[in-house]
Design a protein around this motif. Structure first.
Motif, PDB file in Angstrom:
ATOM      1  N   ARG A 130       0.848  -1.191   0.000  1.00 19.25           N
ATOM      2  CA  ARG A 130       0.000   0.000   0.000  1.00 19.25           C
ATOM      3  C   ARG A 130       0.881   1.238   0.000  1.00 19.25           C
ATOM      4  N   LYS A 131       0.559   2.189  -0.854  1.00 22.25           N
ATOM      5  CA  LYS A 131       1.279   3.455  -0.911  1.00 22.25           C
ATOM      6  C   LYS A 131       0.382   4.603  -0.455  1.00 22.25           C
ATOM      7  N   SER A 132      -0.644   4.258   0.290  1.00 22.58           N
ATOM      8  CA  SER A 132      -1.622   5.248   0.757  1.00 22.58           C
ATOM      9  C   SER A 132      -1.775   5.172   2.273  1.00 22.58           C
ATOM     10  N   GLY A 133      -0.687   4.825   2.948  1.00 21.59           N
ATOM     11  CA  GLY A 133      -0.738   4.696   4.400  1.00 21.59           C
ATOM     12  C   GLY A 133      -0.885   6.036   5.096  1.00 21.59           C
ATOM     13  N   ILE A 134      -1.444   6.000   6.297  1.00 20.72           N
ATOM     14  CA  ILE A 134      -1.504   7.174   7.171  1.00 20.72           C
ATOM     15  C   ILE A 134      -0.345   7.034   8.132  1.00 20.72           C
ATOM     16  N   ASN A 135       0.548   7.993   8.102  1.00 20.64           N
ATOM     17  CA  ASN A 135       1.899   7.836   8.627  1.00 20.64           C
ATOM     18  C   ASN A 135       1.968   7.893  10.149  1.00 20.64           C
ATOM     19  N   SER A 136       2.249   6.760  10.754  1.00 19.38           N
ATOM     20  CA  SER A 136       2.318   6.694  12.215  1.00 19.38           C
ATOM     21  C   SER A 136       3.540   7.400  12.788  1.00 19.38           C
ATOM     22  N   PHE A 137       4.499   7.807  11.949  1.00 17.59           N
ATOM     23  CA  PHE A 137       5.641   8.586  12.419  1.00 17.59           C
ATOM     24  C   PHE A 137       5.330  10.090  12.476  1.00 17.59           C
ATOM     25  N   ASP A 138       4.258  10.500  11.845  1.00 18.64           N
ATOM     26  CA  ASP A 138       3.876  11.907  11.777  1.00 18.64           C
ATOM     27  C   ASP A 138       3.171  12.303  13.074  1.00 18.64           C
ATOM     28  N   ASP A 145      -0.682   1.775  19.151  1.00 22.08           N
ATOM     29  CA  ASP A 145       0.230   0.658  18.888  1.00 22.08           C
ATOM     30  C   ASP A 145      -0.557  -0.579  18.476  1.00 22.08           C
ATOM     31  N   GLY A 146      -0.004  -1.310  17.517  1.00 25.76           N
ATOM     32  CA  GLY A 146      -0.644  -2.531  17.049  1.00 25.76           C
ATOM     33  C   GLY A 146      -1.637  -2.333  15.933  1.00 25.76           C
ATOM     34  N   LEU A 147      -1.858  -1.059  15.519  1.00 23.88           N
ATOM     35  CA  LEU A 147      -2.778  -0.760  14.437  1.00 23.88           C
ATOM     36  C   LEU A 147      -2.031  -0.102  13.275  1.00 23.88           C
ATOM     37  N   ILE A 148      -2.541  -0.289  12.069  1.00 18.54           N
ATOM     38  CA  ILE A 148      -2.117   0.514  10.933  1.00 18.54           C
ATOM     39  C   ILE A 148      -3.367   1.073  10.268  1.00 18.54           C
ATOM     40  N   ALA A 149      -3.188   2.177   9.551  1.00 13.17           N
ATOM     41  CA  ALA A 149      -4.321   2.836   8.909  1.00 13.17           C
ATOM     42  C   ALA A 149      -3.925   3.284   7.511  1.00 13.17           C
ATOM     43  N   TYR A 150      -4.919   3.334   6.633  1.00  7.28           N
ATOM     44  CA  TYR A 150      -4.691   3.821   5.270  1.00  7.28           C
ATOM     45  C   TYR A 150      -6.010   4.341   4.724  1.00  7.28           C
ATOM     46  N   SER A 151      -5.944   5.011   3.578  1.00  9.36           N
ATOM     47  CA  SER A 151      -7.135   5.592   2.980  1.00  9.36           C
ATOM     48  C   SER A 151      -7.206   5.235   1.504  1.00  9.36           C
ATOM     49  N   ILE A 177      -7.006  12.987  -2.421  1.00 14.25           N
ATOM     50  CA  ILE A 177      -5.791  13.050  -1.610  1.00 14.25           C
ATOM     51  C   ILE A 177      -4.570  12.769  -2.479  1.00 14.25           C
ATOM     52  N   ASP A 178      -3.590  13.655  -2.401  1.00 15.72           N
ATOM     53  CA  ASP A 178      -2.261  13.391  -2.967  1.00 15.72           C
ATOM     54  C   ASP A 178      -1.408  12.908  -1.790  1.00 15.72           C
ATOM     55  N   TYR A 179      -1.018  11.645  -1.795  1.00 14.16           N
ATOM     56  CA  TYR A 179      -0.352  11.068  -0.629  1.00 14.16           C
ATOM     57  C   TYR A 179       1.066  11.580  -0.436  1.00 14.16           C
ATOM     58  N   ASP A 180       1.604  12.292  -1.427  1.00  7.22           N
ATOM     59  CA  ASP A 180       2.905  12.943  -1.252  1.00  7.22           C
ATOM     60  C   ASP A 180       2.779  14.231  -0.449  1.00  7.22           C
ATOM     61  N   VAL A 181       1.589  14.800  -0.408  1.00  4.79           N
ATOM     62  CA  VAL A 181       1.311  16.023   0.380  1.00  4.79           C
ATOM     63  C   VAL A 181      -0.017  15.803   1.109  1.00  4.79           C
ATOM     64  N   ILE A 182      -0.069  14.772   1.890  1.00  2.71           N
ATOM     65  CA  ILE A 182      -1.322  14.285   2.461  1.00  2.71           C
ATOM     66  C   ILE A 182      -2.021  15.314   3.349  1.00  2.71           C
ATOM     67  N   HIS A 183      -1.250  16.209   4.000  1.00  2.38           N
ATOM     68  CA  HIS A 183      -1.864  17.163   4.925  1.00  2.38           C
ATOM     69  C   HIS A 183      -2.701  18.223   4.219  1.00  2.38           C
ATOM     70  N   GLU A 184      -2.600  18.330   2.909  1.00  6.61           N
ATOM     71  CA  GLU A 184      -3.455  19.269   2.195  1.00  6.61           C
ATOM     72  C   GLU A 184      -4.921  18.864   2.275  1.00  6.61           C
ATOM     73  N   LYS A 185      -5.179  17.563   2.438  1.00  7.86           N
ATOM     74  CA  LYS A 185      -6.556  17.069   2.505  1.00  7.86           C
ATOM     75  C   LYS A 185      -6.874  16.359   3.822  1.00  7.86           C
ATOM     76  N   LEU A 186      -5.872  15.752   4.432  1.00  6.95           N
ATOM     77  CA  LEU A 186      -6.067  15.032   5.698  1.00  6.95           C
ATOM     78  C   LEU A 186      -5.141  15.660   6.724  1.00  6.95           C
ATOM     79  N   ASP A 187      -5.701  16.552   7.526  1.00  8.44           N
ATOM     80  CA  ASP A 187      -4.868  17.339   8.444  1.00  8.44           C
ATOM     81  C   ASP A 187      -4.342  16.499   9.591  1.00  8.44           C
ATOM     82  N   SER A 188      -5.211  15.710  10.224  1.00  8.14           N
ATOM     83  CA  SER A 188      -4.803  14.967  11.411  1.00  8.14           C
ATOM     84  C   SER A 188      -5.780  13.829  11.658  1.00  8.14           C
ATOM     85  N   VAL A 189      -5.299  12.811  12.382  1.00  9.47           N
ATOM     86  CA  VAL A 189      -6.161  11.695  12.774  1.00  9.47           C
ATOM     87  C   VAL A 189      -5.811  11.271  14.193  1.00  9.47           C
TER      88      VAL A 189
END
Length: 216
Positions: A130-138, A145-151, A177-189
């Protein structure tokens, strides 16, 4: 079955928008020169492992296996990901489930795109990338912990790594969503095993969405 999370380093670097090189080079999200191989091993008697070799500051090859599968397997990292990638060892996780599979979770240094690779440890296993992950390092993306997320640009999906149980929340409409600049559309989760919350650009307005979930 016991789930093991093996980080490359004990401490993860904070998400950075500053270049790690001189001001004359393009800004990056992290140190982009991978000098040494990354080696991950699971705490299991059959010694599951994944390694990524480095060449010219980039990931070169990926190997995986366990004692029950003989000599192991190897392939080109570029052929696997099919896009230019630079990685930082401190923004990389490998999560093992006994000798069944490993999840590789990492950011591309130049874009910040978050990539998730499901890597079976048996030679005949089928990968999922998957290249559409929601970045747990951000730091703006809080994921338990123990979960992953994507859109998929219309929903947020959550998956529990230990059990493969899943849940989701819809945006109600497509979001480009452009996943290279994801915060333009998905600010926070903020995602836990029982709740998904997200701040999303719907049309021309930011909206806060939330849903109680049950992983199943």
């Amino acid at each position: 079955m016991k789930l093991l999370i093996i980080p490359v380093a004990a401490l993860l670097l904070a998400w950075s928008f500053q270049s790690c090189k001189s001001s004359s080079t393009p800004a990056t999200f992290c140190d982009t020169c991978l000098k040494d191989s990354l080696i991950f091993t699971g705490n299991h008697p059959l010694k599951p492992y994944v390694y990524i070799s480095a060449k010219d500051c980039k990931p070169d090859s990926i190997g995986w296996g366990a004692a029950e599968y003989g000599s192991g397997s190897k392939s080109s990292f570029a052929d696997l990901v099919k896009m230019p990638i630079t990685i930082n060892k401190d923004q990389f996780k490998c999560v093992f489930k006994d000798t069944s599979y490993a999840w590789l979770l990492f950011s591309d240094c130049y874009t910040g795109r978050f990539i998730q690779i499901y890597q079976p440890l048996a030679p005949s296993g089928r990968r999922n990338i998957r290249k559409s992950g929601i970045n747990s390092f951000d730091p703006k993306f809080s994921i338990a912990d123990g979960l992953i997320a994507y859109s998929d640009k219309g929903n947020i999906f959550v998956e529990e790594l230990a059990t493969d149980k899943k849940a989701m929340m819809t945006f109600g409409e497509a979001v480009d969503i452009d996943y290279d600049v994801i915060h333009e559309k998905l600010d926070s989760v903020n995602i836990t095993p029982t709740r998904i919350w997200a701040k999303v650009m719907i049309g021309t307005k930011w909206k806060e969405l939330q849903k109680s979930i049950e992983l199943k």
